[in-house]
Design a protein around this motif. Structure first.
Motif, PDB file in Angstrom:
ATOM      1  N   TYR A  56      15.652   2.811  -5.448  1.00  9.74           N
ATOM      2  CA  TYR A  56      15.839   1.461  -5.976  1.00  9.74           C
ATOM      3  C   TYR A  56      15.980   0.457  -4.826  1.00  9.74           C
ATOM      4  CZ  TYR A  56      17.694  -2.414  -8.741  1.00  9.74           C
ATOM      5  OH  TYR A  56      17.872  -3.641  -9.329  1.00  9.74           O
ATOM      6  N   ASP A  57      16.781   0.809  -3.837  1.00 11.64           N
ATOM      7  CA  ASP A  57      16.988  -0.090  -2.702  1.00 11.64           C
ATOM      8  C   ASP A  57      15.692  -0.343  -1.946  1.00 11.64           C
ATOM      9  OD1 ASP A  57      19.649  -0.183  -3.354  1.00 11.64           O
ATOM     10  OD2 ASP A  57      20.276   1.287  -1.835  1.00 11.64           O
ATOM     11  N   ASP A  58      14.880   0.703  -1.789  1.00 13.78           N
ATOM     12  CA  ASP A  58      13.612   0.545  -1.076  1.00 13.78           C
ATOM     13  C   ASP A  58      12.663  -0.381  -1.841  1.00 13.78           C
ATOM     14  OD1 ASP A  58      14.351   2.160   1.019  1.00 13.78           O
ATOM     15  OD2 ASP A  58      13.525   3.983   0.141  1.00 13.78           O
ATOM     16  N   ILE A  59      12.663  -0.243  -3.166  1.00 11.34           N
ATOM     17  CA  ILE A  59      11.804  -1.116  -3.982  1.00 11.34           C
ATOM     18  C   ILE A  59      12.281  -2.563  -3.892  1.00 11.34           C
ATOM     19  CG2 ILE A  59      11.085  -1.661  -6.341  1.00 11.34           C
ATOM     20  CD1 ILE A  59      11.221   1.340  -6.950  1.00 11.34           C
ATOM     21  N   GLU A  60      13.585  -2.757  -4.000  1.00  9.11           N
ATOM     22  CA  GLU A  60      14.138  -4.104  -3.941  1.00  9.11           C
ATOM     23  C   GLU A  60      13.887  -4.738  -2.574  1.00  9.11           C
ATOM     24  OE1 GLU A  60      18.006  -5.560  -5.993  1.00  9.11           O
ATOM     25  OE2 GLU A  60      18.572  -5.066  -3.923  1.00  9.11           O
ATOM     26  N   LYS A  61      13.972  -3.949  -1.535  1.00  7.70           N
ATOM     27  CA  LYS A  61      13.724  -4.454  -0.188  1.00  7.70           C
ATOM     28  C   LYS A  61      12.294  -4.933  -0.037  1.00  7.70           C
ATOM     29  CE  LYS A  61      13.978  -3.046   4.691  1.00  7.70           C
ATOM     30  NZ  LYS A  61      14.311  -1.926   5.613  1.00  7.70           N
ATOM     31  N   GLU A  62      11.377  -4.246  -0.693  1.00  6.42           N
ATOM     32  CA  GLU A  62       9.955  -4.582  -0.589  1.00  6.42           C
ATOM     33  C   GLU A  62       9.567  -5.748  -1.492  1.00  6.42           C
ATOM     34  OE1 GLU A  62       6.280  -4.322   1.055  1.00  6.42           O
ATOM     35  OE2 GLU A  62       7.904  -2.935   1.570  1.00  6.42           O
ATOM     36  N   ILE A  72       4.454  -3.214  -9.073  1.00  7.24           N
ATOM     37  CA  ILE A  72       4.940  -2.355  -7.989  1.00  7.24           C
ATOM     38  C   ILE A  72       3.895  -1.311  -7.596  1.00  7.24           C
ATOM     39  CG2 ILE A  72       6.747  -0.744  -7.272  1.00  7.24           C
ATOM     40  CD1 ILE A  72       7.700  -3.599  -7.725  1.00  7.24           C
ATOM     41  N   ASP A  73       3.659  -1.200  -6.307  1.00 11.38           N
ATOM     42  CA  ASP A  73       2.767  -0.171  -5.774  1.00 11.38           C
ATOM     43  C   ASP A  73       3.640   0.888  -5.113  1.00 11.38           C
ATOM     44  OD1 ASP A  73       0.881   1.415  -4.495  1.00 11.38           O
ATOM     45  OD2 ASP A  73      -0.407  -0.277  -3.998  1.00 11.38           O
ATOM     46  N   LEU A  74       4.107   1.833  -5.903  1.00 11.13           N
ATOM     47  CA  LEU A  74       5.033   2.845  -5.404  1.00 11.13           C
ATOM     48  C   LEU A  74       4.408   3.761  -4.349  1.00 11.13           C
ATOM     49  CD1 LEU A  74       7.961   3.683  -5.767  1.00 11.13           C
ATOM     50  CD2 LEU A  74       7.216   5.300  -7.500  1.00 11.13           C
ATOM     51  N   PRO A  75       3.151   4.219  -4.528  1.00  6.73           N
ATOM     52  CA  PRO A  75       2.556   5.043  -3.475  1.00  6.73           C
ATOM     53  C   PRO A  75       2.518   4.347  -2.116  1.00  6.73           C
ATOM     54  CG  PRO A  75       1.289   5.250  -5.482  1.00  6.73           C
ATOM     55  CD  PRO A  75       2.295   4.154  -5.724  1.00  6.73           C
ATOM     56  N   GLN A  88      -1.005   4.509   1.493  1.00 10.91           N
ATOM     57  CA  GLN A  88      -1.904   4.650   0.363  1.00 10.91           C
ATOM     58  C   GLN A  88      -1.500   3.669  -0.726  1.00 10.91           C
ATOM     59  OE1 GLN A  88      -3.367   8.507  -0.834  1.00 10.91           O
ATOM     60  NE2 GLN A  88      -2.301   9.501   0.866  1.00 10.91           N
ATOM     61  N   SER A  89      -2.355   3.568  -1.720  1.00  6.88           N
ATOM     62  CA  SER A  89      -2.136   2.638  -2.812  1.00  6.88           C
ATOM     63  C   SER A  89      -2.211   3.368  -4.134  1.00  6.88           C
ATOM     64  CB  SER A  89      -3.196   1.530  -2.765  1.00  6.88           C
ATOM     65  OG  SER A  89      -3.239   0.805  -3.978  1.00  6.88           O
ATOM     66  N   LYS A  90      -1.640   2.771  -5.174  1.00 12.37           N
ATOM     67  CA  LYS A  90      -1.723   3.378  -6.499  1.00 12.37           C
ATOM     68  C   LYS A  90      -3.161   3.436  -6.995  1.00 12.37           C
ATOM     69  CE  LYS A  90      -0.722  -0.682  -9.402  1.00 12.37           C
ATOM     70  NZ  LYS A  90       0.202  -1.204 -10.440  1.00 12.37           N
ATOM     71  N   ARG A  91      -4.047   2.652  -6.373  1.00 11.41           N
ATOM     72  CA  ARG A  91      -5.468   2.731  -6.721  1.00 11.41           C
ATOM     73  C   ARG A  91      -6.074   4.073  -6.349  1.00 11.41           C
ATOM     74  NH1 ARG A  91      -5.281  -2.354  -4.242  1.00 11.41           N
ATOM     75  NH2 ARG A  91      -6.249  -1.443  -2.381  1.00 11.41           N
ATOM     76  N   ASP A  92      -5.381   4.813  -5.447  1.00  2.00           N
ATOM     77  CA  ASP A  92      -5.883   6.115  -5.014  1.00  2.00           C
ATOM     78  C   ASP A  92      -5.578   7.224  -6.019  1.00  2.00           C
ATOM     79  OD1 ASP A  92      -6.728   4.996  -2.562  1.00  2.00           O
ATOM     80  OD2 ASP A  92      -4.690   5.187  -1.763  1.00  2.00           O
TER      81      ASP A  92
END
Length: 339
Positions: A56-62, A72-75, A88-92
């Motif tokens: 969660y912290d990493d997502i909020e930081k980004e 959100i592009d988690l990959p 990489q991207s979620k498109r992958d």
């Protein structure tokens, strides 16, 4: 989820983000081998190496505090954390699954944060599907015998913490032994019999675990191993492997370890489906799991778990493993039979 019973979506590459090595090396290794239809490769399983609250912290930081209003592009986040040079991207990926523990005892625990994650990550074909395991991923082992209708009412006190306590409670369960057995045999091939080449030892392991338990079982193992370790050591290894497999697994006639494990995993999945339904609806019958699967509401489950576990003295957590449900997510037909 699967659009209709038996309908399989076309897939190219699936990403599975897990919390630690156990998930990749034992549970999901076995799931992938027992359900090759999933078409997920181990190299597409990323070990994030953190818990859900640090995620969660990493997502909020980004993406800032209003991250759940964004795409959100988690990959991208995870790949950059694992390697700055190969993002990489979620498109992958066609599908993205996240597997994390509930971890009520974590100092960073937040009902609001974990609920926002569960609500947002609800589509495996887009941002990703989050599977939260209660109290942790080892909950799939917390089912000692079949059939076991008592599991549908099984809960654990919030005072059972930290996670090592719960793990130790399950270390001798049949299911824990079953999932740990391939690792045990792999170590024997590598260390005792000197087959160090990872590709060769993995190929041999799969062939051994695919052999049906018949009178020719030992002779077939000898035949497999002779080219690598000679006849004398092959006889010793074959006898040892036969002893280990029979000791850990009560084989049905003419079933291989992988065949047996698939039937056990099927049953585990069916119980988790009915347990997920029981938590929300109070229906404690082991029935209609095919119908119940389509009605699973992960947000409602989390809300209930947050509520019943809030009392530090009398609170409890419903024991539930949701990550095994990625099998019916692929194709519900895979769990219709437990033969």
């Amino acid at each position: 989820m699967s659009d209709e019973y038996g309908l399989i979506r076309k897939r190219r590459k699936t990403l599975l983000i897990v919390e630690g090595k156990h998930e990749k090396n034992e549970l999901f290794w076995l799931i992938f081998k027992c359900f090759p239809e999933l078409q997920i490769k181990l190299e597409d399983v990323w070990i994030y190496g953190t818990n859900i609250y640090l995620l969660y912290d990493d997502i909020e930081k980004e993406y800032d505090k209003n991250w759940d209003m964004d795409d959100i592009d988690l990959p991208f986040i995870v790949s950059r954390k694992l390697s700055e040079n190969k993002t990489q991207s979620k498109r992958d990926f066609v599908n993205i699954f996240l597997v994390f523990d509930y971890e009520r005892h974590d100092p960073k625990f937040s009902e609001d944060k974990i609920f926002r994650l569960q609500k947002y990550f609800s589509d495996s074909t887009d941002v990703g599907q989050l599977y939260i395991n209660y109290p942790m991923i080892e909950s799939y082992q917390d089912l000692p015998v079949f059939p076991n209708s008592t599991f549908l009412n099984h809960k654990i006190s919030v005072q059972v913490q930290p996670g090592k306590v719960y793990k130790n409670m399950l270390r001798n369960s049949l299911i824990a032994k079953m999932t740990g057995l391939p690792k045990k045999l792999r170590e024997l091939l590598n260390n005792r019999y000197g087959i160090k080449d990872e590709v060769i030892s993995e190929q041999l392991l799969i062939k051994i675990l695919s052999l049906e338990m018949q009178k020719t079982f030992i002779s077939k193992i000898i035949e497999l191993l002779i080219p690598y370790i000679g006849e004398e050591k092959s006889k010793e290894a074959a006898t040892m492997f036969h002893h280990i497999l029979k000791k850990y697994i009560e084989f049905e006639k003419n079933k291989s370890f992988l065949m047996y494990s698939r039937s056990v995993l099927n049953r585990i999945i069916q119980y988790q489906i009915c347990k997920a339904d029981r938590i929300v609806t109070n229906d404690d019958r082991f029935t209609d799991y095919l119908i119940k699967y389509k009605d699973i509401d992960y947000q409602s489950i989390l809300s209930i778990q947050n509520r019943v576990s809030s009392d530090e003295e009398a609170g409890f957590i419903w024991v539930l493993n949701t990550c095994v449900l990625l099998v019916p997510e692929y194709n519900l037909n895979l769990i219709k039979s437990v033969s």
